[in-house]
Scaffold this motif. Structure first.
Motif, PDB file in Angstrom:
ATOM      1  N   UNK A  47     -56.091  -5.681 -84.770  1.00 50.80           N
ATOM      2  CA  UNK A  47     -57.147  -6.301 -83.971  1.00 50.80           C
ATOM      3  C   UNK A  47     -56.624  -6.679 -82.586  1.00 50.80           C
ATOM      4  N   UNK A  48     -55.428  -7.254 -82.544  1.00 46.18           N
ATOM      5  CA  UNK A  48     -54.813  -7.619 -81.268  1.00 46.18           C
ATOM      6  C   UNK A  48     -54.650  -6.380 -80.386  1.00 46.18           C
ATOM      7  N   UNK A  49     -54.132  -5.317 -80.965  1.00 46.46           N
ATOM      8  CA  UNK A  49     -53.904  -4.097 -80.199  1.00 46.46           C
ATOM      9  C   UNK A  49     -55.209  -3.523 -79.668  1.00 46.46           C
ATOM     10  N   UNK A  50     -56.229  -3.447 -80.500  1.00 45.11           N
ATOM     11  CA  UNK A  50     -57.512  -2.873 -80.081  1.00 45.11           C
ATOM     12  C   UNK A  50     -58.146  -3.700 -78.971  1.00 45.11           C
ATOM     13  N   UNK A  51     -58.137  -5.004 -79.109  1.00 44.73           N
ATOM     14  CA  UNK A  51     -58.727  -5.876 -78.086  1.00 44.73           C
ATOM     15  C   UNK A  51     -57.963  -5.756 -76.774  1.00 44.73           C
ATOM     16  N   UNK A  52     -56.644  -5.772 -76.848  1.00 38.17           N
ATOM     17  CA  UNK A  52     -55.846  -5.793 -75.629  1.00 38.17           C
ATOM     18  C   UNK A  52     -55.714  -4.434 -74.961  1.00 38.17           C
ATOM     19  N   UNK A  53     -55.672  -3.367 -75.726  1.00 37.83           N
ATOM     20  CA  UNK A  53     -55.576  -2.035 -75.146  1.00 37.83           C
ATOM     21  C   UNK A  53     -56.855  -1.709 -74.366  1.00 37.83           C
ATOM     22  N   UNK A  54     -57.926  -2.385 -74.679  1.00 36.03           N
ATOM     23  CA  UNK A  54     -59.211  -2.169 -74.018  1.00 36.03           C
ATOM     24  C   UNK A  54     -59.335  -2.922 -72.692  1.00 36.03           C
ATOM     25  N   UNK A  55     -58.433  -3.857 -72.460  1.00 33.17           N
ATOM     26  CA  UNK A  55     -58.534  -4.684 -71.256  1.00 33.17           C
ATOM     27  C   UNK A  55     -58.033  -3.914 -70.034  1.00 33.17           C
ATOM     28  N   UNK A  56     -58.647  -4.148 -68.895  1.00 32.17           N
ATOM     29  CA  UNK A  56     -58.306  -3.420 -67.662  1.00 32.17           C
ATOM     30  C   UNK A  56     -56.864  -3.651 -67.210  1.00 32.17           C
ATOM     31  N   UNK A  57     -56.233  -4.734 -67.640  1.00 31.53           N
ATOM     32  CA  UNK A  57     -54.867  -5.020 -67.210  1.00 31.53           C
ATOM     33  C   UNK A  57     -53.813  -4.399 -68.132  1.00 31.53           C
TER      34      UNK A  57
END
Length: 164
Positions: free
Chosen positions: A59-69
């Motif tokens: 979940x952490x990876x999916x949420x963060x990989x989607x962020x523009x930064x």
């Protein structure tokens, strides 16, 4: 469909569709299943540490990989590496846990690309375990509790530099 497969599919589908995750358009369910399994091989439950499932590494990876930064090179390595892994080992999800573990350890010893891919997943898994839960991992502060970490204050109230 086996019960375990159904539960995994239900969980991953919930991850994909419960928020505005743009990465969901470029990463397949098969990739999510493989990432989940690999993360759980890298971070198994021990007597003192939680498993990747428990601290919500996927979940952490999916949420963060989607962020523009999120670093584009890391994003490419994770997504392309997962696709390449599936192509090279299409029956990976059918293996038992010991066979999965042996396969992963074998490929990181013999292939630098695979080693980089697993290394990057390890890096983000560690982030997921020890970052503030506001970022999607460290569910119920399980990573912090496992090492008796004293929480620093103030804790973030918004993610990624959003105005308070």
């Amino acid at each position: 469909m086996k019960r375990r497969t159904f539960i995994k599919f239900s969980t991953i589908t919930t991850i994909l569709f419960s928020s505005n995750i743009t990465i969901a358009r470029t990463i397949t369910n098969d990739s999510l299943f493989v990432l989940d399994e690999v993360l759980n091989i890298i971070f198994p439950k021990t007597s003192t540490m939680p498993s990747a499932k428990e601290f919500k590494a996927l979940e952490y990876l999916v949420v963060n990989i989607s962020h523009k930064t999120f670093d584009n090179d890391d994003k490419s390595l994770i997504i392309d590496g997962t696709k390449d892994f599936i192509k090279a080992f299409p029956n990976f999800l059918n293996l038992n846990n010991q066979e999965k573990k042996e396969l992963i350890f074998r490929i990181i010893k013999t292939n630098n690309y695979a080693k980089s891919w697993v290394s990057k997943l390890s890096y983000y898994g560690i982030e997921a375990m020890f970052s503030d839960p506001i970022y999607g991992g460290n569910s119920n502060q399980i990573g912090w509790i496992s090492i008796n970490h004293n929480i620093g204050y103030p804790r973030p109230s918004k993610t990624y530099g959003q105005k308070i």
